[in-house]
Design a protein around this motif. Structure first.
Motif, mmCIF file in Angstrom:
data_model
loop_
_atom_site.group_PDB
_atom_site.id
_atom_site.type_symbol
_atom_site.label_atom_id
_atom_site.label_comp_id
_atom_site.label_asym_id
_atom_site.label_seq_id
_atom_site.Cartn_x
_atom_site.Cartn_y
_atom_site.Cartn_z
ATOM 1 N N ILE A 1 46.164 53.384 23.931
ATOM 2 C CA ILE A 1 44.727 53.155 24.090
ATOM 3 C C ILE A 1 44.503 52.547 25.471
ATOM 4 N N ALA A 2 43.540 53.064 26.199
ATOM 5 C CA ALA A 2 43.164 52.462 27.480
ATOM 6 C C ALA A 2 42.269 51.263 27.170
ATOM 7 N N VAL A 3 42.712 50.078 27.547
ATOM 8 C CA VAL A 3 41.973 48.848 27.282
ATOM 9 C C VAL A 3 41.415 48.322 28.592
ATOM 10 N N THR A 4 40.092 48.168 28.639
ATOM 11 C CA THR A 4 39.421 47.667 29.830
ATOM 12 C C THR A 4 38.614 46.440 29.454
ATOM 13 N N GLY A 5 38.819 45.353 30.179
ATOM 14 C CA GLY A 5 38.049 44.137 29.957
ATOM 15 C C GLY A 5 37.143 43.871 31.146
ATOM 16 N N LEU A 6 35.861 43.677 30.889
ATOM 17 C CA LEU A 6 34.892 43.442 31.951
ATOM 18 C C LEU A 6 33.974 42.280 31.600
ATOM 19 N N SER A 7 33.494 41.635 32.613
ATOM 20 C CA SER A 7 32.424 40.659 32.463
ATOM 21 C C SER A 7 31.153 41.430 32.113
ATOM 22 N N PRO A 8 30.242 40.809 31.366
ATOM 23 C CA PRO A 8 28.970 41.501 31.093
ATOM 24 C C PRO A 8 28.233 41.899 32.369
ATOM 25 N N PHE A 9 28.456 41.159 33.454
ATOM 26 C CA PHE A 9 27.787 41.476 34.718
ATOM 27 C C PHE A 9 28.384 42.706 35.390
ATOM 28 N N ASP A 10 29.624 43.054 35.024
ATOM 29 C CA ASP A 10 30.305 44.186 35.653
ATOM 30 C C ASP A 10 30.287 45.455 34.814
ATOM 31 N N ALA A 11 29.837 45.347 33.574
ATOM 32 C CA ALA A 11 29.793 46.508 32.677
ATOM 33 C C ALA A 11 28.385 47.082 32.657
ATOM 34 N N GLY A 12 28.313 48.392 32.636
ATOM 35 C CA GLY A 12 27.017 49.055 32.609
ATOM 36 C C GLY A 12 27.028 50.232 31.666
ATOM 37 N N PRO A 13 25.965 51.009 31.673
ATOM 38 C CA PRO A 13 25.853 52.156 30.767
ATOM 39 C C PRO A 13 27.008 53.145 30.875
ATOM 40 N N GLU A 14 27.503 53.378 32.090
ATOM 41 C CA GLU A 14 28.573 54.355 32.274
ATOM 42 C C GLU A 14 29.819 53.951 31.508
ATOM 43 N N GLU A 15 30.172 52.667 31.584
ATOM 44 C CA GLU A 15 31.360 52.190 30.882
ATOM 45 C C GLU A 15 31.177 52.285 29.369
#
Length: 154
Positions: A35-49
């Motif tokens: 599984i590809a696991v990606t962790g982002l801050s809410p400020f760095d995550a958007g609709p595309e992700e």
């Protein structure tokens, strides 16, 4: 095709960063690289992700009985672009709550219900003074999300 788990978590302190890392490590370990696991801050995550993931794990602090402003900002930015595109998206929530976390869970539930996302487990609420046991609980949450995604349960 590799499935992906997106972790969007607000972690403003050392303790909340430990919880985020535990969720991430649990997911990575349980998936065995499948599984590809990606962790982002809410400020760095958007609709595309959000539109490109197969499941999402949300994390927030309890702020005045509500979710963090950072997570609310994330929802404000992704809501309409994702509304029709992500219906049924499996999600789980972890909350670092100084009190009981009820208002925080209710607020996130209200928004995710509007998005028509599907909770795959009850929210994990880490209540009261910080307890090192919270780290193990978060690791289990991440592992469960990755295992469920990999097994096709959701």
């Amino acid at each position: 095709m590799t499935k992906s788990l997106l972790i969007v978590a607000h972690a403003p302190s050392e303790n909340t960063r430990a919880l985020l890392e535990a969720v991430r490590h649990g997911a990575v370990e349980a998936s065995g690289g499948e599984i590809a696991v990606t962790g982002l801050s809410p400020f760095d995550a958007g609709p595309e992700e959000v539109m490109s993931c197969d499941a999402i794990l949300l994390g927030t602090t309890e702020n005045l009985g509500y979710m963090s402003g950072a997570l609310k900002d994330f929802f404000d930015r992704i809501y309409y672009p994702c509304l029709e595109e992500t219906q049924g998206l499996p999600y789980a929530l972890f909350v670092r709550a100084g009190h009981d976390g009820t208002g925080t869970c209710r607020a996130v539930d209200s928004i995710t219900t509007g998005l028509r996302w599907r909770a795959v487990q009850e929210p994990l609420v880490c209540r009261g003074p910080f307890d090192p046991g919270f780290v193990a609980q978060c690791r289990e949450l991440g592992a469960g999300m990755a295992a469920g995604l990999e097994a096709g349960i959701f």
